[in-house]
Design a protein around this motif. Structure first.
Motif, short mmCIF file in Angstrom:
data_model
loop_
_atom_site.label_atom_id
_atom_site.label_comp_id
_atom_site.label_asym_id
_atom_site.label_seq_id
_atom_site.Cartn_x
_atom_site.Cartn_y
_atom_site.Cartn_z
N PRO A 227 -0.36 25.17 -39.78
CA PRO A 227 0.09 25.35 -41.15
C PRO A 227 -0.63 24.37 -42.07
N THR B 68 1.32 26.80 -46.31
CA THR B 68 2.36 27.00 -45.31
C THR B 68 2.85 25.66 -44.79
N CYS C 123 7.62 33.10 -35.76
CA CYS C 123 6.57 32.57 -36.62
C CYS C 123 5.19 32.98 -36.19
N SER D 201 2.40 33.19 -38.85
CA SER D 201 2.13 32.11 -39.77
C SER D 201 0.82 31.42 -39.43
N TRP E 128 5.63 24.10 -41.74
CA TRP E 128 6.59 24.27 -40.64
C TRP E 128 7.36 22.97 -40.46
#
Length: 435
Positions: free
Chosen positions: A89, A36, A24, A27, A38
């Protein structure tokens, strides 16, 4: 100790931390224009989370969510680093409590109080008790989601029948069962001790059963020398007595919860009992062959301790899981996240997936779905345990601030390894939590 968590445990066992993080590495907030998100890997829970995102994305092609998964311990490391670097995120999955408070104090998450005021129907559809760990100083900073997860004492009915003993009704019974199982070459308790939070669950219950919830409440409030309360020392002492009596599987300090090795010891009959979260039922159902369908899995609340002050109906664990919005995200990403909260979280399909997984969603009005489930008995047990408890204590590593939680976990490992005494444990924690 959660969840935990604790819808948490990964089936992607054995993935090195470095590899999980590298997966990741690119990201962050709004990398490709979309929001985004997670969250934790591991079936069957991952399927419910991914399904909710997929359903939302199909209905919102112009405001999609890009999701990425991590094992539990890898996630904790990654999210802490990302938030500290301003690269969180858009949607931050977590357990609320002390960690959420630290995000709030650092200005890293959005205040959702007014949003919930404008979307009162969303709030009214969720368990009222789920909002406590989402609230900091009277303001709401997270969307409660997913399921309620009390910690449960599981046992292998087949092993109990084989040895000719009954489930423990008191702490005295627990200690009496230890030599009976050891004599048959069966570990009394399975434990993924390398993960540390699994060991924490034992202390949460012993503190509650011996001293009542007030003992940990004093710790939460930063009361001086709260960990040295006589009931706290008694709980720490009883835990070490269990360790010294070979109450846990040999080598527990090298067993990880993310690998589900602790679960396998129970359903394979290598261990008689295991203290774990409500999510464990779904894992054993998915991995244990005919163990759950054949009625091999037993479950109960943690037993009372003789002479203890705590209510044996109380429980500990996770009142819910929580989604926050990064304050560093762009306006469009924030809008997508809020739309997901309003129309993508705990909708009908996701709610049914959680129930099919053996979990109790925090959405109100699911009683008929629970009763119709193939897991109806366990779900009703979980629902009753969570809803009838006078006190539902949040997992300590989530209730405390991150620095104090890390001190707690590192010292719990030492306590179980018998490398510190109860008094040394208490001294270390007093220094970490006192105001």
């Amino acid at each position: 100790m959660a969840l935990s968590r604790r819808t948490l445990l990964g089936l992607a066992a054995g993935v090195p931390l470095s590899a999980a993080l590298a997966a990741c590495g690119s990201s962050g907030p709004g990398r490709d224009g979309g929001a985004t998100y997670w969250y934790l890997s591991g079936q069957p829970q991952e399927g419910a989370r991914a399904g909710a995102v997929d359903t939302f994305n199909k209905a919102h092609p112009q405001g999609r969510i890009k999701d990425t998964t991590f094992q539990n311990d890898a996630y904790k490391t990654k999210i802490k680093t990302a938030i500290g670097a301003g690269q969180a995120p858009t949607i931050i999955w977590g357990w609320g409590g002390g960690t959420l408070r630290s995000y709030v104090e650092a200005g890293q998450v959005e205040d959702l109080t007014s949003w919930f005021g404008e979307h009162s129907d969303v709030r009214k559809g969720l368990f009222p008790s789920s909002f406590g760990a989402a609230t900091v100083d009277g303001r709401i900073y997270a969307m409660p989601c997913e399921v309620v997860q009390p910690i449960i004492l599981y046992y292998n009915r087949r092993v109990f029948d084989q040895v000719g003993v009954k489930p423990p009704q008191s702490w005295g019974d627990v200690m009496a069962l230890v030599p009976r199982f050891n004599a048959k070459g069966i570990a009394p308790f399975s434990l993924g001790g390398q993960s540390r939070w699994t060991s924490m669950m034992w202390l949460e219950f012993l503190f509650d059963r011996i001293g009542g919830p007030e003992v940990f409440q004093a710790i939460m409030e930063g009361e001086k020398n709260a960990w040295s309360h006589p009931d706290a020392i008694a709980a720490l002492t009883k835990l070490q007595e269990l360790v010294k009596a070979d109450g846990f599987v040999k080598g527990f300090s090298s067993i990880t919860a993310d690998s589900n090795a602790d679960q396998a010891l129970l359903y394979r009959g290598k261990a008689a009992m295991m203290l774990h979260g409500a999510w464990s039922y779904g894992i054993q159902q998915a991995d244990g062959g005919d163990f759950v369908p054949s009625g091999g899995l037993g479950y109960m609340n943690f037993p009372p301790v003789d002479g203890g002050k705590g209510d044996p109906g109380n429980t500990v664990g996770n009142p819910a899981q929580y989604l926050s919005i990064s304050s560093k995200a762009g306006a469009e990403e924030k809008r997508t996240a809020k739309e997901f909260f309003a129309s993508g979280v705990l909708q009908e399909d996701e709610t049914k997936r959680w129930i099919d997984n053996g979990s109790v969603p925090i959405r109100l009005g699911t009683e008929k779905l629970l009763a119709a489930s193939k897991n109806a008995d366990f779900l009703q047990f979980t629902y009753d345990l969570a809803s009838k408890a006078e006190v539902f204590g949040q997992s300590w590593d989530q209730a405390l601030r991150p620095a104090a939680a890390e001190t707690l976990l590192s010292n719990i490992a030492k306590l179980f390894q018998l490398s510190v005494s109860p008094q040394q444990f208490a001294s270390a924690l007093n220094a970490a939590t006192a105001k």
